[in-house]
Motif scaffolding. Structure first.
Motif, mmCIF file in Angstrom:
data_model
loop_
_atom_site.group_PDB
_atom_site.id
_atom_site.type_symbol
_atom_site.label_atom_id
_atom_site.label_comp_id
_atom_site.label_asym_id
_atom_site.label_seq_id
_atom_site.Cartn_x
_atom_site.Cartn_y
_atom_site.Cartn_z
ATOM 1 N N HIS A 53 0.829 -1.208 0.000
ATOM 2 C CA HIS A 53 0.000 0.000 0.000
ATOM 3 C C HIS A 53 0.864 1.260 0.000
ATOM 4 C CE1 HIS A 53 -3.071 -2.780 2.095
ATOM 5 N NE2 HIS A 53 -3.395 -2.670 0.827
ATOM 6 N N ALA A 431 -1.079 -4.684 13.678
ATOM 7 C CA ALA A 431 -1.182 -3.500 12.818
ATOM 8 C C ALA A 431 0.194 -2.923 12.527
ATOM 9 C CB ALA A 431 -2.077 -2.450 13.483
ATOM 10 N N THR A 432 1.061 -2.944 13.530
ATOM 11 C CA THR A 432 2.401 -2.376 13.384
ATOM 12 C C THR A 432 3.274 -3.234 12.483
ATOM 13 O OG1 THR A 432 2.194 -1.450 15.610
ATOM 14 C CG2 THR A 432 4.400 -1.518 14.655
ATOM 15 N N HIS A 435 2.235 -2.629 9.002
ATOM 16 C CA HIS A 435 2.678 -1.289 8.601
ATOM 17 C C HIS A 435 4.150 -1.309 8.199
ATOM 18 C CE1 HIS A 435 2.584 3.160 8.653
ATOM 19 N NE2 HIS A 435 3.831 3.055 9.101
ATOM 20 N N ASP A 440 -1.404 -1.459 4.990
ATOM 21 C CA ASP A 440 -2.361 -0.801 5.872
ATOM 22 C C ASP A 440 -3.324 -1.863 6.399
ATOM 23 O OD1 ASP A 440 -4.547 0.568 7.002
ATOM 24 O OD2 ASP A 440 -4.346 2.251 5.615
ATOM 25 N N HIS A 441 -3.321 -2.087 7.705
ATOM 26 C CA HIS A 441 -4.136 -3.174 8.260
ATOM 27 C C HIS A 441 -5.622 -2.946 8.051
ATOM 28 C CE1 HIS A 441 -5.687 -1.365 12.148
ATOM 29 N NE2 HIS A 441 -4.826 -0.442 11.778
ATOM 30 N N GLU A 442 -6.044 -1.729 7.810
ATOM 31 C CA GLU A 442 -7.453 -1.463 7.556
ATOM 32 C C GLU A 442 -7.826 -1.689 6.092
ATOM 33 O OE1 GLU A 442 -8.370 2.437 8.981
ATOM 34 O OE2 GLU A 442 -8.246 1.846 11.094
ATOM 35 N N GLN A 443 -6.830 -1.662 5.210
ATOM 36 C CA GLN A 443 -7.081 -1.877 3.784
ATOM 37 C C GLN A 443 -6.814 -3.311 3.347
ATOM 38 O OE1 GLN A 443 -5.472 1.010 0.978
ATOM 39 N NE2 GLN A 443 -5.229 2.513 2.622
ATOM 40 N N ARG A 454 -10.306 -8.640 8.142
ATOM 41 C CA ARG A 454 -8.899 -8.262 8.184
ATOM 42 C C ARG A 454 -8.253 -8.896 9.415
ATOM 43 N NH1 ARG A 454 -10.453 -2.152 10.161
ATOM 44 N NH2 ARG A 454 -9.446 -2.252 12.202
ATOM 45 N N ASN A 461 -4.124 -0.242 16.468
ATOM 46 C CA ASN A 461 -3.505 1.028 16.113
ATOM 47 C C ASN A 461 -2.013 0.814 15.919
ATOM 48 O OD1 ASN A 461 -5.809 3.035 16.537
ATOM 49 N ND2 ASN A 461 -5.741 2.058 18.546
ATOM 50 N N VAL A 462 -1.468 1.385 14.866
ATOM 51 C CA VAL A 462 -0.041 1.285 14.607
ATOM 52 C C VAL A 462 0.732 2.001 15.708
ATOM 53 C CG1 VAL A 462 1.827 1.870 12.998
ATOM 54 C CG2 VAL A 462 -0.405 1.112 12.125
ATOM 55 N N HIS A 464 3.415 3.970 16.218
ATOM 56 C CA HIS A 464 4.359 4.780 15.439
ATOM 57 C C HIS A 464 5.625 5.116 16.219
ATOM 58 C CE1 HIS A 464 1.810 5.454 11.909
ATOM 59 N NE2 HIS A 464 0.777 5.567 12.725
#
Length: 468
Positions: A53, A431-432, A435, A440-443, A454, A461-462, A464
């Motif tokens: 992504h 998610a991280t 990433h 993108d874990h949501e896509q 998914r 949440n990533v 960051h």
């Protein structure tokens, strides 16, 4: 004259479950041309490399899965108050138990690591410690399944399958996801669930085995994958059969529509190619003595895990996208001092060698190495010299692949019972990881039973702060 059904049956001999791995085609790019009826036929391959992504730092993952729940307060989560308060009553009952091992600061970063892992500690400046992990399950099967799939209640694809689905692989002759001596209890931990089966992990070796077959120095590697060789037909005859089966299948589809059978054809092609590629890759006889010694693959308590780590490097180098190695059992409800020491001795040197080897080959920056178990253990004693399960707070570390080195994120309380600073749930970790791979874990979704699924479900949440 053989019927079409008989031809299909005989051609699958020697391929085992690998030949049935993929039942549908979701590839986006051509992964090369296959030969059918004397002419090249370009077909979209479900394992073809795919664009992420966005630009991710990591291109592959090596997951060192420590089955059984290693104790964070005895390995990577330094708790001086636990030493000071040894023997006092713990807040959840029982008595606090100090660590039998000393913690020391290492590297320029000064990360605290216990004497259980002296060789891994020399790579402290490459480690990113997440000291605030937590999950929902206090029992091994549920926690292990959640660690791999994001849930303990339902059958869902594993993180390796999602990674392969999202990125494809870089070697058309090898599986994109390999699980070396996979976690005990369930194939769900390396399975593809509702994703096309070709995205599932290829199991190499048995859980709890000494991995002798999977890592012999010469000639025996083919035995580590069931039925990798066809015992009755040579490569030329197999090729002829596959081409004929392709022709028959294509001729049965109206207007040349082969979408429904292409996944089956591609899985046969992969199994055919693996007959040569897999045994050769797993033959360690071409490694020099210095490398074998560095990994501890030349004998002693490190031999089994050392060979696995060396194979992981070879798989990564060959383009395999996701490699998992399972090590354990770390489930010490008693005999913590003796058994944790033995487990660490078996894997400390090999892990350090893997990190050093990847770095020397300029691969660490693009390889995400993960170490961790399904949960941690309690700061309070159990059965004298043991600790119980603890899913409320524990440590997992990552190295390379775009994470900050020499960095500690989050914290448990003063004794190590639960995450209190920057808690990181398994969904956040998943998610991280995605990433860091550019996903993108949501896509990254797959439509099944009327909804888009998914890895992180509707959570995650990533983190960051740990990304370099």
């Amino acid at each position: 004259m053989l019927t079409r059904r008989e031809l299909l049956k005989h051609s699958s001999a020697g391929f085992g479950y690998l030949a049935l791995a993929g039942m549908s085609n979701h590839g986006r790019e051509a992964f090369g041309a296959e030969v059918a009826n004397g002419a090249e036929v370009t077909a979209a391959h479900p394992l073809a490399p795919k664009q992420p992504h966005f630009a991710g730092q990591a291109k592959r993952v090596i997951f060192l899965c420590m089955q059984g729940g290693p104790s964070h307060v005895d390995t990577f989560d330094y708790k001086p108050d636990l030493l000071k308060d040894h023997g006092k009553r713990a807040k959840y009952g029982g008595s606090l138990l100090k660590s039998p091992w000393k913690f020391r600061q290492h590297g320029e970063s000064g990360l605290w690591v216990s004497d259980l892992f002296p060789q891994v500690a020399t790579h402290a400046d490459d480690l990113c410690l997440i000291r605030s992990m937590h999950c929902d399950q206090p029992v091994h099967p549920g926690a292990m399944t959640q660690m791999h799939t994001g849930t303990a209640q339902f059958v869902r694809p594993s993180i390796g399958a999602w990674t392969l689905y999202g990125l494809g692989t870089e070697n058309e002759s090898l599986p994109g996801f390999v699980s070396l001596s996979p976690p005990a209890g369930s194939s769900r931990n390396y399975g593809s669930a509702f994703l096309p089966a070709i995205y599932g992990g290829t199991k190499v070796g048995r859980t709890g085995s000494r991995f002798a077959q999977a890592a012999r120095f010469a000639g025996g590697a083919q035995e580590s994958v069931p039925d990798i060789k066809n015992p009755t037909l040579d490569a030329r005859e197999q090729r002829r059969q596959l081409n004929f089966i392709q022709k028959l299948n294509r001729s049965q589809m109206p207007d040349g529509d082969t979408a429904h059978v292409e996944g089956v054809i591609q899985s046969y092609e992969l199994a055919f190619k693996m007959q040569d590629a897999m045994p050769s890759l797993m033959d360690l006889s071409d490694e020099d003595e210095r490398t074998l010694k560095a990994y501890g693959a030349d004998g002693g308590p490190t031999a089994t895990f050392g060979k696995q780590c060396l194979l992981a490097r070879r798989f990564a180098e060959a383009g395999v996208r996701f490699i998992e190695i399972t090590h354990g059992n770390w489930d010490q409800h008693n005999r913590l001092t003796e058994d944790h020491a033995a487990r660490a001795e078996a894997c400390d040197g090999p892990i350090a060698a893997l990190l050093a080897d990847l770095k020397s080959r300029d691969m660490l920056d693009e390889t995400l190495v993960i170490w961790g178990g399904e949960f941690g253990r309690t700061p309070s004693a159990q059965n004298g010299d043991g600790r119980n399960h603890n899913n409320k707070g524990y440590t997992l570390w990552m190295a390379g692949g775009g994470v900050k080195g020499g960095y500690s994120y989050g914290a448990t309380d003063e004794h190590g019972f639960e995450a209190v600073e920057n808690p990181c749930h398994v969904h956040d970790w998943h998610a991280t990881v995605l990433h860091l791979l550019g996903l993108d874990h949501e896509q990254l979704t797959y439509r099944y039973a009327g909804r888009d699924f998914r890895l992180t479900d509707v959570y995650g949440n990533v983190v960051h702060d740990i990304i370099a």
